[in-house]
Design a protein around this motif. Structure first.
Motif, PDB file in Angstrom:
ATOM      1  N   MET A 156      24.163  48.187  76.300  1.00  0.00           N
ATOM      2  CA  MET A 156      25.616  48.178  76.150  1.00  0.00           C
ATOM      3  C   MET A 156      26.171  46.757  76.191  1.00  0.00           C
ATOM      4  O   MET A 156      27.089  46.414  75.439  1.00  0.00           O
ATOM      5  N   SER A 157      25.615  45.919  77.059  1.00  0.00           N
ATOM      6  CA  SER A 157      26.096  44.542  77.182  1.00  0.00           C
ATOM      7  C   SER A 157      25.922  43.781  75.878  1.00  0.00           C
ATOM      8  O   SER A 157      26.820  43.040  75.443  1.00  0.00           O
ATOM      9  N   ALA A 158      24.764  43.955  75.238  1.00  0.00           N
ATOM     10  CA  ALA A 158      24.527  43.266  73.972  1.00  0.00           C
ATOM     11  C   ALA A 158      25.475  43.757  72.891  1.00  0.00           C
ATOM     12  O   ALA A 158      26.038  42.956  72.126  1.00  0.00           O
ATOM     13  N   LEU A 159      25.672  45.079  72.808  1.00  0.00           N
ATOM     14  CA  LEU A 159      26.556  45.628  71.787  1.00  0.00           C
ATOM     15  C   LEU A 159      27.999  45.174  71.991  1.00  0.00           C
ATOM     16  O   LEU A 159      28.682  44.770  71.039  1.00  0.00           O
ATOM     17  N   VAL A 160      28.473  45.234  73.230  1.00  0.00           N
ATOM     18  CA  VAL A 160      29.852  44.836  73.516  1.00  0.00           C
ATOM     19  C   VAL A 160      30.041  43.341  73.269  1.00  0.00           C
ATOM     20  O   VAL A 160      31.081  42.904  72.767  1.00  0.00           O
ATOM     21  N   GLY A 161      29.031  42.530  73.612  1.00  0.00           N
ATOM     22  CA  GLY A 161      29.137  41.103  73.364  1.00  0.00           C
ATOM     23  C   GLY A 161      29.207  40.779  71.880  1.00  0.00           C
ATOM     24  O   GLY A 161      29.964  39.892  71.465  1.00  0.00           O
ATOM     25  N   PHE A 162      28.440  41.518  71.059  1.00  0.00           N
ATOM     26  CA  PHE A 162      28.453  41.279  69.616  1.00  0.00           C
ATOM     27  C   PHE A 162      29.727  41.811  68.966  1.00  0.00           C
ATOM     28  O   PHE A 162      30.326  41.144  68.110  1.00  0.00           O
ATOM     29  N   GLY A 163      30.140  43.022  69.330  1.00  0.00           N
ATOM     30  CA  GLY A 163      31.393  43.569  68.831  1.00  0.00           C
ATOM     31  C   GLY A 163      31.254  44.522  67.656  1.00  0.00           C
ATOM     32  O   GLY A 163      32.027  45.459  67.547  1.00  0.00           O
ATOM     33  N   GLY A 164      30.308  44.288  66.759  1.00  0.00           N
ATOM     34  CA  GLY A 164      30.139  45.188  65.618  1.00  0.00           C
ATOM     35  C   GLY A 164      30.813  44.661  64.360  1.00  0.00           C
ATOM     36  O   GLY A 164      31.775  43.890  64.407  1.00  0.00           O
ATOM     37  N   LEU A 165      30.300  45.092  63.205  1.00  0.00           N
ATOM     38  CA  LEU A 165      30.827  44.634  61.918  1.00  0.00           C
ATOM     39  C   LEU A 165      32.283  45.048  61.721  1.00  0.00           C
ATOM     40  O   LEU A 165      33.056  44.325  61.083  1.00  0.00           O
ATOM     41  N   SER A 166      32.663  46.197  62.249  1.00  0.00           N
ATOM     42  CA  SER A 166      34.050  46.626  62.115  1.00  0.00           C
ATOM     43  C   SER A 166      34.992  45.638  62.789  1.00  0.00           C
ATOM     44  O   SER A 166      36.027  45.258  62.228  1.00  0.00           O
ATOM     45  N   VAL A 167      34.648  45.206  63.999  1.00  0.00           N
ATOM     46  CA  VAL A 167      35.459  44.221  64.710  1.00  0.00           C
ATOM     47  C   VAL A 167      35.498  42.904  63.939  1.00  0.00           C
ATOM     48  O   VAL A 167      36.551  42.255  63.842  1.00  0.00           O
TER      49      VAL A 167
END
Length: 366
Positions: free
Chosen positions: A273-284
């Motif tokens: 979760m930490s890695a995903l939240v730090g990256f944000g995602g292509l939508s963001v």
């Protein structure tokens, strides 16, 4: 090369159109899911901060904060104190509030171009409402886990900014005088600005939900998940989480929503979760690009910052889980292991960078 780019772009558009026609029910389901996610999570958490950020810039409050924070913020990041407003709102409001405030301050003359671009690298963060409500309560079933993840996220953002910005060799420049707008017209304009930004965010949330839905129907998601599985294994994470991880890289909320069904142990779930939240995602990232469009600011420092933020977030969370016997309080499934060596190199490298920068600052700051 330009011709090749045009051909590839046209082919991608054609494949997308064909996929949405061929799998129209899946596309419609994606629209419904995207609208539900936007209505239940994104808009309630973001819209008030969009309005508040615009109001701060228009009424001169951000300039006042900049005068107060000029020396400490310049000492830490080599940037004007006005940037502290964008960082604070980014950490409190969530994606992409920090970017919106940074662009508005640049357009108002409170930041130079180079300063605004460096600030973009670490002000676009997830807010506490999303992390505590979505990641903590919904995914982990633990509010404490959400607050812990937010603490890691904030620390990673501050360390990202510290690693990206350069040491100041001169005293902070005086803030430019800003003529504040009267409250009533500023409030009306801020609400309009906030709604315009909220509509952009909603459109990207919905469309990326459509992409995920159609991609799943086409089998694209399974293909990319198979590619990511070995990388997760190297990072010490379960391979069967690759599908949710890929969904999170595309659209963060959808990826996080898929995690509870995997029943991962805390020592695997928390760093993931930490890695995903730090990256944000292509939508963001697309939401951010829509805000940067027409501003004249380069998006390159932003992307460098998000990659670094993801690495630091994963490293901090992994070390936390490797050191403590019960890393996530009130979270039931605490079994499993995270190999310490997967996080240690990133953390040690970062510590050396920060140490060198601290030593440099001591010699450069008058």
């Amino acid at each position: 090369m330009k011709r090749l780019n045009r051909i590839v772009s046209a082919m991608a558009a054609g494949v997308l159109l064909f996929g949405m026609i061929l799998y129209a029910p899946a596309a419609a389901a994606g629209v419904r899911d995207g609208l539900r996610i936007a209505a239940e999570t994104a808009l309630p958490a973001l819209f008030p901060f969009f309005v508040a950020g615009s109001l701060m810039v228009r009424t001169g409050l951000s300039a006042a904060v900049g005068r107060v924070m000029a020396r400490p913020f310049h000492y830490l990041y080599g940037l004007p104190g006005a940037g502290a407003s964008a960082l604070a709102l980014g950490l409190l409001g969530g994606y992409p509030v920090g970017v919106q405030v940074t662009v508005q301050m640049f357009q108002a003359g409170q930041l130079e171009r180079a300063e605004a671009e460096r600030l973009l690298g670490f002000v676009n963060c997830s807010g506490p409402a999303f992390l505590v409500g979505m990641c903590g309560a919904a995914v982990c079933g633990s509010v404490q886990a959400g607050f812990l993840l937010y603490a890691v996220h904030v620390a990673a953002a501050l360390m990202t900014g510290f690693a990206m910005t350069r040491s100041p060799g001169v005293p902070p420049r005086p803030a430019r005088p800003v003529r504040p707008e009267p409250f009533t017209p500023a409030f009306v304009a801020a609400v309009g600005d906030g709604m315009a930004t909220a509509l952009k965010v909603t459109s990207f949330v919905v469309f990326f939900a459509v992409l995920l839905s159609v991609g799943e129907a086409l089998g694209v998601q399974d293909t990319f998940a198979a590619v990511l599985a070995p990388l997760l294994r190297i990072a010490g994470l379960p391979e069967h989480a690759s599908s949710a991880f890929f969904a999170g890289l595309v659209e963060l909320t959808n990826g996080l929503a898929a995690l509870p069904a995997l029943e991962l142990p805390a020592r695997a779930l928390f760093p993931l979760m930490s890695a995903l939240v730090g990256f944000g995602g292509l939508s963001v990232h697309c939401q951010t690009l829509s805000i940067l469009s027409g501003s004249g600011l380069s998006a390159r420092p932003y992307f460098v910052g998000k990659l670094l933020h993801a690495v630091i977030s994963y490293a901090l969370a992994s070390i936390w889980c490797a050191v403590l016997p019960n890393p996530v309080p009130a979270f039931a499934p605490t079994g499993g292991t995270i190999p310490f060596f997967t996080a240690a190199p990133a953390f040690v490298s970062l510590a050396l960078i920060l140490l060198c920068r601290v030593r440099t600052r001591k010699h450069m700051i008058p």
